[in-house]
Design an enzyme around this catalytic site. Structure first.
Site, short mmCIF file in Angstrom:
data_model
loop_
_atom_site.label_atom_id
_atom_site.label_comp_id
_atom_site.label_asym_id
_atom_site.label_seq_id
_atom_site.Cartn_x
_atom_site.Cartn_y
_atom_site.Cartn_z
N THR A 183 41.81 38.45 37.13
CA THR A 183 41.78 38.49 35.80
C THR A 183 42.48 39.89 35.31
OG1 THR A 183 40.00 37.03 35.68
CG2 THR A 183 40.70 38.08 33.80
N HIS A 208 44.94 36.68 42.42
CA HIS A 208 44.39 35.24 42.46
C HIS A 208 45.34 34.57 41.19
CE1 HIS A 208 40.10 36.93 43.24
NE2 HIS A 208 40.76 36.62 44.39
N MET A 301 37.54 39.52 37.75
CA MET A 301 36.16 39.01 37.96
C MET A 301 35.67 38.86 39.44
SD MET A 301 35.90 35.71 35.11
CE MET A 301 37.35 34.93 35.52
#
Length: 363
Positions: A183, A208, A301
């Site tokens: 993130t 990600h 995260m």
């Protein structure tokens, strides 16, 4: 505990009704307002500003992308995109990411009510993460990562045995940089990669992202950078002046061919709840590059990459963690620091110089 104030902006009455009811069941979330389009939303936001906005893209009077840009240029606020358009192709998805969306939830075109009910938990998780985001540190127009998967947590053991360092050369002229982020990472990677000159070490990167996003993301970076940036394909060589980004939905592992490095792009289960996984990439870097690698863990995260970075550190690699002030979410670097995996904590703006300085000292 202070509740998270949420506003839902969607021209569908069904979406507004179902999401309001689902989110309202969480004691930590309060839906303070809903609006059928951005114009109504702006009027309501003058009275009470939300902590998080759930936003559709295709709406009357003003589209969601325009509204998102307006918000980010005036008062940066975490925005979660909930739209059918993000599934039609990567162009709209990349537009909202580039405009500063915190996360993306792709709505189906059919069975919408059931999908919204079943996805409530995922959306609540995203809202809670968004409310903690350190958006003010990056200024307007931050592209951030879409929602990551949430299956059972497996370790890198399912993909690759732990490093025994027998396959890592003691020293080679081929140095590599392995980067992991989540993130906030798309903008962070842009800051790092656009600052690198053509003559720089080869980079392998896990950001990600789900399938269909990474190719467009790599193409966008390639258009902005002096170096070549591409979505990795199986067998691609890691070379100076090139950054390889792991494809969404597949793991990427470094391997050694003589004194050179290449990548394996393979199917596999989520590791540390992610595919691609930073832990998988970092373990492979520890195993095959050892002290010839630099490991960097950035905003995100969770804890994916923390254990892998520790393995790189123990194998002799120089390791860096992004500092809390410049992270959108200080999760992954924080966990790596806790494990003693980080040699140096740096602000985002200082990471490119550190990469070049470290490699030149080694050379």
């Amino acid at each position: 505990m202070q509740t998270i104030k949420v506003m839902i902006v969607d021209d569908s009455a069904v979406v507004r009704q179902v999401l309001s009811a689902s989110l309202g069941e969480d004691a930590g979330i309060e839906v303070i307002a809903t609006a059928p389009d951005p114009i109504f939303a702006l009027e309501k936001m003058q009275k009470t500003w939300p902590d998080v906005i759930v936003l559709d893209v295709e709406m009357p009077r003003m589209d969601g992308v325009t509204f998102l840009k307006k918000i980010m240029s005036t008062r940066p606020t975490p925005v979660i995109i909930c739209s059918t358009l993000t599934e039609r192709g990567s162009e709209t998805a990349m537009q909202v990411l580039a405009a500063g969306a915190f996360a993306i939830v792709t709505k189906p075109t059919t069975a919408l009510r059931q999908f919204l009910l079943e996805s409530a938990g995922e959306l609540i998780h995203a809202i809670r993460a968004a409310a903690k985001a350190n958006l003010k540190r990056l200024g307007p127009a931050r592209p951030l990562a879409p929602l990551g998967p949430g299956p059972a947590k497996l370790s890198a053991d399912v993909m690759l045995a732990p490093a025994d360092h027998s396959q890592a050369m003691a020293q080679t002229t081929e140095n590599i940089v392995a980067i992991g982020t989540s993130t906030g990472g798309t903008q962070a990677l842009e800051v790092v990669l656009t600052a690198l000159p053509r003559v720089c070490p080869g980079l392998v990167i896990v950001q990600h992202m789900p399938e269909k996003f990474t190719a467009a993301f790599a193409q966008r970076l390639n258009s902005l950078c002096q170096i070549e940036v591409k979505e990795a394909a199986h067998g691609d060589r890691v070379m100076a002046g090139r950054a390889l980004i792991a494809p969404g939905g597949k793991h990427m592992m470094l391997r050694r061919n003589g004194a050179q490095y290449a990548v394996d792009v393979v199917e596999g289960p989520p590791v540390s709840r992610h595919c691609p996984s930073v832990d998988v990439l970092f373990r492979s870097a520890a195993r095959f590059a050892g002290r010839n690698a630099v490991g960097i863990i950035m905003t995100g995260m969770g804890d994916d990459g923390a254990k892998g970075l520790k393995e790189m550190h123990d194998a002799g690699a120089w390791t860096v963690g992004q500092d809390e002030d410049s992270c959108v979410v200080y999760g992954m670097p924080k966990e790596a620091v806790k494990l003693g995996a980080v040699d140096r904590v740096l602000a985002l703006k200082n990471i490119p110089e550190a990469i070049l300085g470290r490699i030149s000292r080694k050379g």
